[in-house]
Design an enzyme around this catalytic site. Structure first.
Site, short mmCIF file in Angstrom:
data_model
loop_
_atom_site.label_atom_id
_atom_site.label_comp_id
_atom_site.label_asym_id
_atom_site.label_seq_id
_atom_site.Cartn_x
_atom_site.Cartn_y
_atom_site.Cartn_z
N ASP A 66 -10.48 -3.31 -1.68
CA ASP A 66 -9.34 -2.40 -1.53
C ASP A 66 -8.46 -2.93 -0.40
O ASP A 66 -8.83 -3.88 0.31
CB ASP A 66 -9.87 -0.99 -1.22
CG ASP A 66 -8.83 0.10 -1.45
OD1 ASP A 66 -7.73 -0.20 -1.93
OD2 ASP A 66 -9.15 1.27 -1.16
N ASP A 108 0.86 -1.18 0.00
CA ASP A 108 0.00 0.00 0.00
C ASP A 108 0.90 1.23 0.00
O ASP A 108 1.33 1.72 1.05
CB ASP A 108 -0.90 -0.03 1.24
CG ASP A 108 -1.83 1.17 1.34
OD1 ASP A 108 -1.78 2.04 0.44
OD2 ASP A 108 -2.60 1.24 2.31
N ASP A 120 -3.68 4.71 -5.83
CA ASP A 120 -3.86 6.07 -5.34
C ASP A 120 -2.93 7.04 -6.05
O ASP A 120 -1.89 7.45 -5.52
CB ASP A 120 -3.63 6.11 -3.83
CG ASP A 120 -4.66 5.28 -3.08
OD1 ASP A 120 -5.70 4.96 -3.67
OD2 ASP A 120 -4.42 4.95 -1.90
#
Length: 913
Positions: free
Chosen positions: A513, A257, A588
């Site tokens: 997610d 992430d 992102d």
């Protein structure tokens, strides 16, 4: 504490607009990578013991010995159907089993016979059957070469970088052949050195990795003579053509992430597909390294002299060469070598191993509207109405984590989303749908049904001490279900049943997610490697976690409909084979021009390794785009397979109508172009599902002998027939597009102006420009009536755009089914071949055994590059003939046939005289 931590994290994310590189390892900070990379090309210590060779009808086995430590390995070599070779290397007698990746291959790959051509004390030569292909196994040092005729296609261990750290006890030392006097002090010093080297324990920042199994890394080098361009190994925010890594870190494959990632570097991102393609003007090959542990890939380029190799290569010659080295922390070496020779052959070979892109419901190919977060049901209703008010079509509206009851997934906030079925029914009445997020971190809360069931069934991943592993994520303290367990995945799937997931309906779909998995307080924002999945450590399975989450979720959506309805599931983390379960996005990103540009090579790279359903957050997730950037991003996203706008919680609202009437009109036009092309997009998804070929593809895939295409990544093809060069520069007044193909012609889809191939074309642009070209020799179906959603277009008529090239027949396909069920697997579809040759345009059934009917008809035919006919005659399958009205624009050579009226699902031809 949980809300406080999450608030603190959200504040940090909102103001720290750049990745903190210190949170993520470099190769020097990853002990196994540093150890392996310290090995330099040299003569390999591994030797093939030819006397141990066994050859059966399906495989060759052969022992290898490391002459330094006398540890033996077992080599298995398979010739696979479809021009592939499989090489497996494992310890001959490991202390305990080493992890071998399950569930990624769709079946055990079928083999073909190997035959022995020759053998002497130096090695063996085996026939691979096709095209005079041979495998040469050299004994001292061990080396494997795959040849075709006199050409070396690929060499393994040619640089002597095979390394296999065998499992051992802490006091089992590799003193090699050095003469030593052993004392208690020297033994202790050796233990201390091994700990310091990260072999038995490793520390990164404040996190410790206990490494109970000690060092277990594997490594192997591959040499690719004649190759200067390699691609693949996503996910990285980098150019399409992979760069050499000699002066920096290797490319890293480790699902992480990484918020607002940096561009143009080899850092790991959310997904990992260990597949690399190599291409030159003569051949395309592929390497599939089936290992789910943390992996680093080194790439170097040089010129090599290839000399005589046994009796097959005479003389020597200089040739460019790319060398690739794969390094994984654990597991075994299990590599599939795909020998092409064409790009489409490699796609088919890889698809035969891991499957093809799932066939999505038609609506999923439309436009998706998302942000973190739509506040409540009234907000959803208002945004939905805004699309109608501004005549912008869309299919899905999305809800992020704030829709839940305190980040408890499978629930709804009781105040903001008190009547979810009422909300979903309102969307259904307009033939629209919703996606809600379901993440795999589960709030530790004894009043939460999902948590209680997982804990009572023992389904959580364990920590190294045997307790349930807990980490921090959006809910605060969270547990992580062990999706590597089939029974856990079965239970998870059952939670999507309508009587389990309260408030859900058939038009609610799912977004997975944070499934790398993301652990806010874990090492590198992920799970500790010494966490336990049954018999295995997390280090062995890490890159599979997101794959399994999406697999279980997709299965849940299928089961809830009794196996009738196709699912739609978006995932952030992925692995080889994830294409079977849904879509991915590039994570992102930021509202910056460079992030818009990088979305193209990122999705192209994913398409090359089977994952066609890719897109980027339109407008950028972090920060706020200028109106120019937002418009250009819509124009780009409209021509990428997954088309979704998304934005961060702290950004201003950016629905398409909030930037003034002029920009609303530009965005509306981009979205409408997407919907007009849905018949073509849907045909491309069907083709990808059947063949494994990418939808969004680099130009070199279709023009493999044109070196000018090999490094292009600012333009792309959709299928074979549409070339797109988005405008991705701020303030651009023009772009230069390369139109490939000597003898090709390309038509601007807006002006119908014709351009020759094999040229760089400068194109003046305005804010309304989206440079798109249709290939001469193609037929593309469109539906141009404006509707609110794709389902409303079901029975709309088609317009056929026929782009002519005098040198070839114009061809296209039309695929029609119900748009949402698996009934196409029961032959309930229409698939037709459209062709124009000798002034006759015809439609022929490609699937005569299929049964489906459509109300859609052919409303218009536009022929580009045409001559004016004297008459146009339509002949239908029943033998009836009629004259058609037409218009001819002599200045542009465009012929338009109006309202020919035939049903889209029947045979017909149109003759120009």
């Amino acid at each position: 504490m949980a809300p406080v931590l999450v608030l603190w994290l959200a504040v940090c994310l909102s103001v720290t607009w750049a990745v903190d590189r210190g949170n993520f390892k470099t190769c020097d900070q990853s002990a196994f990578c540093k150890r392996q990379r310290a090995l330099k090309p040299a003569e390999s210590p591994y030797r093939a013991l030819l006397e141990t060779m066994e050859l059966t009808n399906t495989r060759l086995t052969l022992q290898l010995i490391n002459d330094n430590n006398k540890v033996r390995l077992l080599l298995e070599l398979y010739r696979l159907q479809g021009n592939m070779t499989r090489v497996k290397i494992n310890e001959l007698k490991p202390l305990k089993p080493r992890y071998e990746v399950p569930d990624v291959l769709i079946r055990e790959p079928p083999t073909e016979p190997l035959s022995l051509l020759s053998q002497d004390e130096n090695g063996v030569v085996l026939s691979l059957g096709a095209e005079s292909q041979r495998v040469i196994v050299s004994a001292r040092p061990f080396r494997l070469d795959i040849m075709e005729g006199r050409d070396v296609l690929m060499s393994l261990n040619s640089r002597g970088l095979l390394a296999f750290e065998h499992l051992r006890m802490l006091d089992d030392f590799d003193f090699c052949s050095h003469e030593m006097v052993f004392t208690v002090a020297s033994v202790w010093d050796n233990i201390k050195r091994k700990v310091e080297d990260g072999m038995w324990e490793e520390t990164f920042k404040s996190h410790s990795d206990s490494k109970p199994n000690g060092p277990s890394a594997v490594s192997l080098d591959f040499s690719l003579p004649g190759v200067e361009h390699v691609y693949g190994i996503p996910e990285h925010a980098d150019t399409l053509r992979l760069k050499t890594t000699d002066n920096g870190d290797p490319y890293r494959l480790y699902n992480l992430d990484v918020f607002q990632y940096e561009l143009y570097n080899p850092m790991a991102l959310y997904g990992a597909v260990p597949v690399m393609l190599a291409h030159n003007a003569q051949r395309t090959t592929g390497i599939f390294w089936l290992n789910a542990a943390e992996t680093w890939v080194d790439i170097s380029s040089n010129t090599t002299v290839f000399g005589k190799m046994l009796d097959y290569v005479q003389g020597s010659s200089e040739t460019p060469q790319t060398d690739v080295r794969w390094i994984s922390e654990s597991g075994i070496i299990d590599v599939f070598i795909m020998l092409g020779p064409t790009p489409n052959d490699v796609f088919s070979q890889y698809a035969s191993l891991t499957g093809t892109q799932s066939f999505p419901p038609l609506a999923a190919v439309g436009y998706h509207q998302c942000r973190w977060n739509y506040n409540d049901q009234e907000d959803v209703t208002s945004v939905d109405a805004g699309f109608d008010e501004h005549d912008i079509p869309y299919d899905y509206i999305w809800l992020d984590i704030e829709h839940t009851d305190g980040k408890r997934y499978f629930t709804w906030d009781p105040h903001k989303f008190a009547t979810p079925k009422e909300m979903l029914q309102g969307l259904m009445d307009k033939k629209r749908k919703m996606v809600a997020i379901v993440d795999p971190h589960i709030k530790v809360d004894s009043n939460y049904k999902i948590h209680n069931e997982i804990r009572s069934r023992g389904f959580y991943i364990k920590n190294k001490d045997g307790g349930d592993y807990e980490g921090w994520c959006w809910p605060g303290s969270a547990g992580y279900p062990d999706f590597t367990r089939a029974d856990m995945r079965e239970w998870w799937a059952s939670m999507f049943a309508y009587d389990q997931y309260e408030g859900s309906m058939e038009n609610l779909y799912t977004w997975n997610d944070m499934n790398e998995p993301s652990v806010f307080n874990g090492p590198e924002v992920t799970m500790h490697k010494d966490a336990v999945h049954g018999a295995w450590e997390h280090r062995d399975v890490h890159n599979l976690y997101g794959f399994y989450v999406q697999m279980a979720t997709a299965e849940g959506l299928i089961q809830r409909s009794g196996g009738v309805e196709r699912p739609f599931v978006l995932t952030r983390a992925f692995f080889a084979g994830s294409q079977r379960y849904g879509a991915v996005w590039t994570g992102d990103n930021a509202a910056e021009w460079e992030h818009l540009k990088i979305s193209i090579p990122m999705c192209l790279s994913l398409g090359l390794v089977g994952i066609s359903f890719c897109g980027a957050d339109v407008g950028g997730f972090f920060k706020s785009p200028s109106t120019e950037l937002l418009v250009r991003w819509y124009q780009t996203g409209a021509y990428q397979p997954f088309f979704r706008a998304h934005a961060h919680l702290d950004t201003p609202r950016r629905e398409p109508w909030l930037f003034g009437p002029e920009n609303t009109a530009l965005i509306r036009e981009a979205v409408r172009q997407r919907y007009a092309l849905l018949p073509y997009w849907y045909q491309q998804f069907y083709h990808a599902h059947r063949t494994g070929q990418p939808i969004m593809r680099p130009l070199w895939v279709e023009y493999p002998q044109d070196p000018a295409t090999f490094a292009l990544d600012d333009e792309f093809l959709i299928g074979r027939d549409l070339l797109v060069h988005p405008v991705t520069e701020e303030g651009a007044r023009g772009v230069t597009a390369y139109l490939p193909g000597k003898g090709e012609v390309w038509f601007d889809v807006q002006t119908f102006q014709k351009h020759n191939g094999a040229q760089n074309l400068y194109i003046p642009v305005t804010m309304s420009s989206i440079p798109v070209f249709q290939r001469g020799g193609s037929i593309i179906p469109k539906k141009i009536r404006v509707r609110r959603a794709s389902s409303c277009m079901m029975h709309d008529p088609y317009t056929l755009y026929v782009a002519l090239n005098p040198q070839r027949t114009a061809e296209g396909k039309l695929y029609i089914d119900d748009g949402h069920t698996f009934n196409y697997e029961k032959k309930e579809f229409i698939h037709r071949r459209l062709s124009f040759t000798n002034n006759i345009l015809s439609s022929v059934n490609l699937a005569p055994d299929a049964q489906f009917t459509t109300q859609s008809w052919i409303e218009r035919i536009v022929i580009l590059g045409a001559s004016k006919p004297s008459t146009v005659t339509l002949k239908t399958a029943d033998g009836k003939e009629s004259q058609l009205e037409f218009d001819f624009d002599a200045s542009m050579s465009v012929l338009t046939l109006r309202k020919p009226g035939m049903n889209a699902g029947v045979d017909w031809n149109v003759m120009l005289q």
